[in-house]
Motif scaffolding. Structure first.
Motif, PDB file in Angstrom:
ATOM      1  N   LEU A  20      43.356  47.534  37.747  1.00  0.00           N
ATOM      2  CA  LEU A  20      42.309  47.897  36.995  1.00  0.00           C
ATOM      3  C   LEU A  20      41.723  46.943  35.914  1.00  0.00           C
ATOM      4  CD1 LEU A  20      43.870  51.326  36.422  1.00  0.00           C
ATOM      5  CD2 LEU A  20      42.089  51.065  37.879  1.00  0.00           C
ATOM      6  N   LEU A  21      40.350  46.775  35.877  1.00  0.00           N
ATOM      7  CA  LEU A  21      39.796  45.609  35.404  1.00  0.00           C
ATOM      8  C   LEU A  21      38.508  46.448  34.521  1.00  0.00           C
ATOM      9  CD1 LEU A  21      39.673  42.696  34.148  1.00  0.00           C
ATOM     10  CD2 LEU A  21      38.213  42.163  36.273  1.00  0.00           C
ATOM     11  N   ASN A  22      38.525  46.350  33.065  1.00  0.00           N
ATOM     12  CA  ASN A  22      37.501  46.615  32.495  1.00  0.00           C
ATOM     13  C   ASN A  22      36.315  45.484  32.326  1.00  0.00           C
ATOM     14  OD1 ASN A  22      35.617  46.852  30.132  1.00  0.00           O
ATOM     15  ND2 ASN A  22      36.804  48.730  29.484  1.00  0.00           N
ATOM     16  N   LYS A  23      35.299  45.626  33.237  1.00  0.00           N
ATOM     17  CA  LYS A  23      34.280  44.442  33.384  1.00  0.00           C
ATOM     18  C   LYS A  23      33.814  43.950  32.285  1.00  0.00           C
ATOM     19  CE  LYS A  23      30.262  47.333  34.285  1.00  0.00           C
ATOM     20  NZ  LYS A  23      29.440  47.706  35.372  1.00  0.00           N
ATOM     21  N   LYS A  24      33.999  44.664  30.948  1.00  0.00           N
ATOM     22  CA  LYS A  24      33.168  44.004  29.743  1.00  0.00           C
ATOM     23  C   LYS A  24      34.245  43.525  28.880  1.00  0.00           C
ATOM     24  CE  LYS A  24      29.177  47.280  29.845  1.00  0.00           C
ATOM     25  NZ  LYS A  24      28.640  48.260  29.178  1.00  0.00           N
ATOM     26  N   THR A  25      35.568  44.218  28.690  1.00  0.00           N
ATOM     27  CA  THR A  25      36.339  43.544  27.770  1.00  0.00           C
ATOM     28  C   THR A  25      37.539  42.750  28.453  1.00  0.00           C
ATOM     29  OG1 THR A  25      38.098  45.315  28.263  1.00  0.00           O
ATOM     30  CG2 THR A  25      36.186  45.873  26.195  1.00  0.00           C
ATOM     31  N   GLY A  26      37.708  42.820  29.777  1.00  0.00           N
ATOM     32  CA  GLY A  26      38.538  42.072  30.511  1.00  0.00           C
ATOM     33  C   GLY A  26      39.976  42.711  30.485  1.00  0.00           C
ATOM     34  N   GLU A  27      40.356  44.113  29.824  1.00  0.00           N
ATOM     35  CA  GLU A  27      41.207  44.709  29.608  1.00  0.00           C
ATOM     36  C   GLU A  27      41.990  44.820  31.197  1.00  0.00           C
ATOM     37  OE1 GLU A  27      43.523  48.998  28.305  1.00  0.00           O
ATOM     38  OE2 GLU A  27      41.473  48.375  27.978  1.00  0.00           O
ATOM     39  N   ILE A  28      43.323  44.827  31.359  1.00  0.00           N
ATOM     40  CA  ILE A  28      43.916  45.013  32.736  1.00  0.00           C
ATOM     41  C   ILE A  28      44.991  45.802  32.614  1.00  0.00           C
ATOM     42  CG2 ILE A  28      45.375  43.584  34.357  1.00  0.00           C
ATOM     43  CD1 ILE A  28      43.699  41.125  33.654  1.00  0.00           C
ATOM     44  N   LYS A  29      45.102  46.762  33.754  1.00  0.00           N
ATOM     45  CA  LYS A  29      46.137  47.514  34.028  1.00  0.00           C
ATOM     46  C   LYS A  29      46.648  47.340  35.604  1.00  0.00           C
ATOM     47  CE  LYS A  29      44.890  50.949  30.426  1.00  0.00           C
ATOM     48  NZ  LYS A  29      44.426  52.464  30.234  1.00  0.00           N
ATOM     49  N   HIS A  30      48.010  47.803  35.788  1.00  0.00           N
ATOM     50  CA  HIS A  30      48.448  47.486  36.797  1.00  0.00           C
ATOM     51  C   HIS A  30      48.759  48.954  37.620  1.00  0.00           C
ATOM     52  CE1 HIS A  30      48.269  43.323  36.407  1.00  0.00           C
ATOM     53  NE2 HIS A  30      49.117  43.454  35.386  1.00  0.00           N
TER      54      HIS A  30
ATOM     55  N   ALA B 213      29.662  37.840  38.897  1.00  0.00           N
ATOM     56  CA  ALA B 213      28.369  38.511  38.250  1.00  0.00           C
ATOM     57  C   ALA B 213      28.448  39.751  37.790  1.00  0.00           C
ATOM     58  CB  ALA B 213      27.165  38.245  39.268  1.00  0.00           C
ATOM     59  N   PHE B 214      29.205  40.599  38.580  1.00  0.00           N
ATOM     60  CA  PHE B 214      29.571  41.841  37.918  1.00  0.00           C
ATOM     61  C   PHE B 214      30.335  42.128  36.587  1.00  0.00           C
ATOM     62  CE2 PHE B 214      31.096  46.463  38.304  1.00  0.00           C
ATOM     63  CZ  PHE B 214      29.892  47.008  38.915  1.00  0.00           C
ATOM     64  N   SER B 215      30.916  41.107  36.387  1.00  0.00           N
ATOM     65  CA  SER B 215      31.747  41.264  35.041  1.00  0.00           C
ATOM     66  C   SER B 215      31.331  39.791  34.440  1.00  0.00           C
ATOM     67  CB  SER B 215      33.249  41.163  35.270  1.00  0.00           C
ATOM     68  OG  SER B 215      33.973  40.747  34.066  1.00  0.00           O
ATOM     69  N   SER B 216      32.279  38.855  34.209  1.00  0.00           N
ATOM     70  CA  SER B 216      31.869  37.678  33.860  1.00  0.00           C
ATOM     71  C   SER B 216      32.681  36.611  34.560  1.00  0.00           C
ATOM     72  CB  SER B 216      31.973  37.206  32.353  1.00  0.00           C
ATOM     73  OG  SER B 216      33.319  37.221  32.040  1.00  0.00           O
ATOM     74  N   LYS B 217      32.518  35.463  34.651  1.00  0.00           N
ATOM     75  CA  LYS B 217      33.208  34.253  35.175  1.00  0.00           C
ATOM     76  C   LYS B 217      34.813  34.034  34.702  1.00  0.00           C
ATOM     77  CE  LYS B 217      32.219  29.831  34.883  1.00  0.00           C
ATOM     78  NZ  LYS B 217      33.386  29.583  34.326  1.00  0.00           N
ATOM     79  N   ASP B 218      34.644  34.174  33.448  1.00  0.00           N
ATOM     80  CA  ASP B 218      35.881  33.924  32.642  1.00  0.00           C
ATOM     81  C   ASP B 218      36.909  35.166  32.898  1.00  0.00           C
ATOM     82  OD1 ASP B 218      35.095  31.524  31.826  1.00  0.00           O
ATOM     83  OD2 ASP B 218      34.264  32.427  29.910  1.00  0.00           O
ATOM     84  N   ILE B 219      36.243  36.486  32.835  1.00  0.00           N
ATOM     85  CA  ILE B 219      37.044  37.552  32.951  1.00  0.00           C
ATOM     86  C   ILE B 219      37.643  37.591  34.222  1.00  0.00           C
ATOM     87  CG2 ILE B 219      36.978  40.134  33.155  1.00  0.00           C
ATOM     88  CD1 ILE B 219      35.278  39.953  30.587  1.00  0.00           C
TER      89      ILE B 219
ATOM     90  N   VAL C 272      46.150  36.406  36.613  1.00  0.00           N
ATOM     91  CA  VAL C 272      47.217  37.234  36.344  1.00  0.00           C
ATOM     92  C   VAL C 272      47.608  38.099  37.700  1.00  0.00           C
ATOM     93  CG1 VAL C 272      47.537  39.844  35.388  1.00  0.00           C
ATOM     94  CG2 VAL C 272      46.147  38.242  34.086  1.00  0.00           C
ATOM     95  N   ALA C 273      46.708  38.349  38.684  1.00  0.00           N
ATOM     96  CA  ALA C 273      46.971  38.884  39.855  1.00  0.00           C
ATOM     97  C   ALA C 273      48.000  37.565  40.752  1.00  0.00           C
ATOM     98  CB  ALA C 273      45.978  38.880  40.715  1.00  0.00           C
TER      99      ALA C 273
END
Length: 341
Positions: free
Chosen positions: A30-40, A310-316, A323-324
């Motif tokens: 799970l990836l928040n496309k704006k903040t980059g927060e990740i959950k598995h 493009a949907f999020s950002s390259k860095d995120i 992480v994956a």
């Protein structure tokens, strides 16, 4: 923007060679496309992240068993043909041939007593245009003779052809599967409908160009492959109603994204349409229709990775991929999934 900006390190052992026994048991990042927060989580947990009123858009294309083997008439040698694109719904197909040097204009090809062909033209990129002649129904003959055109990074034999099809595949015409949809089971889709998620189907026939590497240094100079899509009037109306009610449009796969973004206006409203799209989405693109995305993990330096960036950002996205890798997710067609929201 450089193609090399979209590279990442992937250990070969993380490339999934076979599907899991149960489709929805794959992992879900799970990836928040704006903040980059990740959950598995696991894919079946997508139920908890799709809300009543959300519109889930799936690509109902069906993969043809498009790899067939033949020989020149009267010869014993082995030639492999990969059917890429059907011309105007007729019996002429654009094909990739190996070895191509044996397949010249006018060459007659023998596949079986039921299926023969003749080479009628050669494309600029070396692909052949082949006219098939057959007794019976072409799709049935192809199903009997053909093999699934698995991507080159899958080297193990697929025992069950249906595992490279989504459970809702319907309209034959793809040379590759819309792999984000491989995680869904009929039971999961039924549960989502009962929850109040609206499930809609569009069609985009996936070509092998989806695996073609970007060979230019500057992303903007890449020539995108074209693919055929269809959005019905009923589906367009339902998407537009949801947009007007500020309900979320959740795309299953990059193929659905490309279809929806091709057919939508600046306000994200979709028109009934069909035709060829060569839309190339990379960072800087402003999304008009799609609000959330379910997708697999894509090849380094690929147009699909650029779309997701493009949907999020390259860095995120590249951080999520790192992480994956660290968490040993399974990658590519038979691999795990990501939900960008």
């Amino acid at each position: 923007m450089k193609t090399s900006d979209f590279n990442y390190d992937l250990p070969k052992e993380l490339i999934a060679q076979h599907p899991l026994e149960k489709r929805s048991n794959s992992r879900l990042l799970l990836l928040n496309k704006k903040t980059g927060e990740i959950k598995h989580e696991h894919f079946y947990d997508i139920y908890d992240h799709l809300n009543k009123g959300d519109v889930l858009v799936l690509n109902d294309t069906r993969v043809l068993p498009a790899r067939i083997h033949g020989s020149r008439e009267g010869k014993e040698e082995h030639i492999e043909f990969l059917l890429l694109k059907r011309l105007n719904g007729g019996d002429v197909w654009e094909c990739l041939c190996k070895p191509g040097k044996k397949v010249k204009i006018g060459t007659k090809i023998f596949f079986s007593d039921k299926l023969k062909a003749e080479v009628i033209d050669i494309a600029e990129d070396g692909n052949r245009f082949i006219e098939f002649k057959y007794d019976g129904i072409f799709e049935e003959i192809l199903d009997e003779l053909g093999e699934m055109p698995l991507p080159p990074y899958i080297t193990e034999k697929l025992e069950d052809k249906e595992r490279y099809q989504t459970v809702y595949s319907k309209v034959e015409g793809s040379a590759a599967a819309p792999t984000a949809g491989l995680h869904f089971t009929l039971e999961l889709l039924e549960k989502l409908e009962e929850k109040g998620v609206e499930i809609l189907y569009i069609t985009l026939h996936v070509g092998l160009g989806t695996f073609r590497p970007v060979k230019v240094d500057d992303v903007k100079n890449h020539n995108m492959h074209s693919e055929f899509y269809v959005i019905s009037e009923e589906v367009a109306e339902k998407i537009n109603r949801a947009k007007s009610e500020n309900r979320r449009i959740v795309s299953v796969g990059t193929t659905s994204v490309r279809t929806l973004e091709t057919a939508s206006d600046e306000d994200g409203f979709v028109k009934e349409s069909s035709g060829w799209t060569d839309i190339f989405i990379y960072p800087g693109y402003k999304f008009k229709c799609v609000d959330a995305l379910i997708t697999n993990f894509h090849l380094p330096e690929s147009t699909l990775l650029m779309l997701v960036s493009a949907f999020s950002s390259k860095d995120i996205i590249l951080n999520a991929y790192k992480v994956a890798v660290d968490e040993k997710y399974r990658f590519f067609s038979f691999g795990d999934a990501m939900f960008l929201y």
